[in-house]
Scaffold this active site. Structure first.
Site, PDB file in Angstrom:
ATOM      1  N   LEU A 221       0.813  -1.220   0.000  1.00 40.74           N
ATOM      2  CA  LEU A 221       0.000   0.000   0.000  1.00 40.74           C
ATOM      3  C   LEU A 221       0.846   1.270   0.000  1.00 40.74           C
ATOM      4  O   LEU A 221       0.409   2.314   0.484  1.00 40.74           O
ATOM      5  CB  LEU A 221      -0.932  -0.009   1.224  1.00 40.74           C
ATOM      6  CG  LEU A 221      -1.880  -1.219   1.330  1.00 40.74           C
ATOM      7  CD1 LEU A 221      -2.500  -1.290   2.708  1.00 40.74           C
ATOM      8  CD2 LEU A 221      -2.951  -1.142   0.255  1.00 40.74           C
ATOM      9  N   ALA A 249      11.573   0.653  -7.810  1.00 40.77           N
ATOM     10  CA  ALA A 249      11.772  -0.763  -7.476  1.00 40.77           C
ATOM     11  C   ALA A 249      11.286  -1.111  -6.073  1.00 40.77           C
ATOM     12  O   ALA A 249      11.652  -2.161  -5.535  1.00 40.77           O
ATOM     13  CB  ALA A 249      13.250  -1.123  -7.611  1.00 40.77           C
ATOM     14  N   ALA A 250      10.439  -0.278  -5.492  1.00 38.83           N
ATOM     15  CA  ALA A 250      10.003  -0.515  -4.111  1.00 38.83           C
ATOM     16  C   ALA A 250       9.298  -1.854  -3.960  1.00 38.83           C
ATOM     17  O   ALA A 250       9.593  -2.634  -3.047  1.00 38.83           O
ATOM     18  CB  ALA A 250       9.091   0.620  -3.655  1.00 38.83           C
ATOM     19  N   GLY A 251       8.352  -2.151  -4.861  1.00 36.66           N
ATOM     20  CA  GLY A 251       7.630  -3.413  -4.777  1.00 36.66           C
ATOM     21  C   GLY A 251       8.535  -4.609  -5.008  1.00 36.66           C
ATOM     22  O   GLY A 251       8.389  -5.652  -4.351  1.00 36.66           O
ATOM     23  N   ASP A 252       9.478  -4.477  -5.917  1.00 36.26           N
ATOM     24  CA  ASP A 252      10.422  -5.564  -6.189  1.00 36.26           C
ATOM     25  C   ASP A 252      11.346  -5.798  -4.995  1.00 36.26           C
ATOM     26  O   ASP A 252      11.660  -6.944  -4.655  1.00 36.26           O
ATOM     27  CB  ASP A 252      11.243  -5.251  -7.437  1.00 36.26           C
ATOM     28  CG  ASP A 252      10.365  -5.077  -8.668  1.00 36.26           C
ATOM     29  OD1 ASP A 252       9.316  -5.745  -8.751  1.00 36.26           O
ATOM     30  OD2 ASP A 252      10.729  -4.257  -9.542  1.00 36.26           O
TER      31      ASP A 252
END
Length: 306
Positions: A221, A249-252
Site C-alpha cells: 500500500l 523498485a520498491a515493490g520488487d
C-alpha cells in the site's frame, strides 16, 4: 551452492527521466536528467533476493545486444545465477520511466525479448526449478508461459509467489497454483473489481480470491504499509517513514526482502517486517537494481534510523 529461489520473468533496460512533476495529458515537460539502468520486474526481484545473500537463479530472455549483456552482468554482480537467461532474436526489453521530485513514477514497458519466453523454454530450465524451494513470477512475460511455470512449480512441490503486474483477471485454475499473491492496491482493484480503500474492502477482495484458490495475500500500500491477509484475518504493517526519492523498485525490493527472510525463518510475519525494511532503503536511492540493498545495508540503515 544449490539454488534456493528461482525468479521467472522480465529483464528490461530502464530508460529514466527525472522531472519536477508528472506530465498531464498532451503536456510536454523538460527533464532534469536521464539514465539507462538495469531493471525489469523479474530482474529486479532476482537481484533483490541475490543481494540479500540467497542463492538465486533467473529464468528469462534478452536480445543479442548491448542492453542484454548489461542486464546479465548486473544480475551476476548481484550474485544471481544467469544460466537460465536465454538469448532471443528479439531486442532486449525496455521500460520508459518518468519520475517526479516526490519519487512518484509513470512506467511504460516495451516487452521485446521478454515476450519470446515460451513454455518450452521453461521446460529447458526445469532443472533450476527442481533445485529451488521457492519460485517467484510476475506477468511481464507471456501469460500462458507464466501460467505454465506456476503449474510446473506446484507439480514439483515448490512454494509459489505471484506478483500480478501488470494486473489482469486471473482464472481460478491459475490462482489455485499460487501460494502467496503480492499485488499492490491498484492491481488488487483490477483483479477483483474492489477498490481497497479500507480494511473491509481489503478483506472482501481477499475473500473473493480465496474462493478461487489463493488463501494468502500481501497487499502493498505504498506509504501506508501493507496488509497481510490469511484465512479471513487481516494484519496491517506500517511502512517505515523515509524521504522517498524514487519508488521504481520498491515493490520488487519488498518481494526480495520477503523471499530472503522467509527462506531464512519460514515465518510469514517476520518476512513481511523485513520486506518493509528493505523497501524503505530502496526508495531512498535512485534507480532499480542499483537501489536494492544488501543485508548489511538494511541492518545499518535501520540501526542509524533508530
Amino acid at each position: 551452492m544449490s539454488i534456493k529461489a528461482v525468479v521467472i520473468g522480465s529483464l528490461n533496460m530502464d530508460l529514466t527521466v527525472s522531472v519536477e512533476r508528472l506530465p498531464g495529458e498532451g503536456e510536454t515537460l523538460l527533464a532534469g536528467s536521464s539514465s539507462e539502468l538495469p531493471g525489469g520486474k523479474g530482474g529486479n526481484q532476482a537481484a533483490a533476493i541475490g543481494k540479500l545473500g540467497v542463492a538465486t537463479a533467473m529464468i528469462g530472455k534478452v536480445g543479442d545486444d548491448a542492453y542484454g549483456k548489461r542486464l546479465i552482468h548486473s544480475l551476476q554482480q548481484s550474485g544471481v545465477d544467469t544460466s537460465g537467461v536465454m538469448p532471443s532474436a528479439e531486442p532486449t526489453g525496455m521500460a520508459m520511466i518518468t519520475i517526479d521530485r516526490e519519487g512518484r513514477n509513470h512506467i511504460v514497458v516495451i516487452p521485446g525479448a521478454n515476450y519470446d519466453l515460451t513454455c518450452e523454454d521453461i521446460d529447458k530450465q526445469r532443472h533450476l526449478i527442481e533445485q529451488a524451494e521457492l519460485v517467484v513470477l510476475q506477468l511481464e512475460i507471456p501469460y500462458e508461459t507464466a501460467v505454465y511455470a506456476l503449474e510446473l512449480a506446484k507439480r514439483l512441490g515448490k512454494r509459489t509467489i505471484l506478483n500480478p503486474a501488470p494486473a489482469r483477471t486471473l482464472e481460478p485454475e491459475v490462482l489455485a497454483n499460487v501460494d502467496l499473491l503480492i499485488p499492490n492496491e491498484h492491481e488488487l482493484h483490477t483483479i477483483t473489481g474492489i477498490a481497497p480503500v479500507n480494511e473491509q474492502q481489503l478483506l472482501a477482495g481477499a475473500a473473493q480470491l480465496a474462493e478461487q484458490g489463493t488463501q494468502t495475500m500481501v497487499v502493498t500500500l505504498g506509504a501506508a504499509g501493507c496488509a497481510f491477509i490469511q484465512g479471513g484475518s487481516l494484519r496491517m504493517f506500517d511502512a517505515t517513514r523515509v524521504h522517498a526519492v524514487d519508488t521504481t523498485a520498491a515493490g520488487d525490493s519488498f518481494i526480495g526482502g520477503y523471499v530472503a527472510e522467509y527462506l531464512e525463518t519460514h515465518d510469514e510475519e517476520q518476512a513481511i517486517r523485513y520486506a518493509m525494511k528493505a523497501a524503505a532503503v530502496t526508495v531512498t536511492r535512485h534507480g532499480a537494481q542499483q537501489s536494492l540493498p544488501t543485508r548489511a545495508e538494511v541492518r545499518a540503515f535501520h540501526e542509524s534510523d533508530g
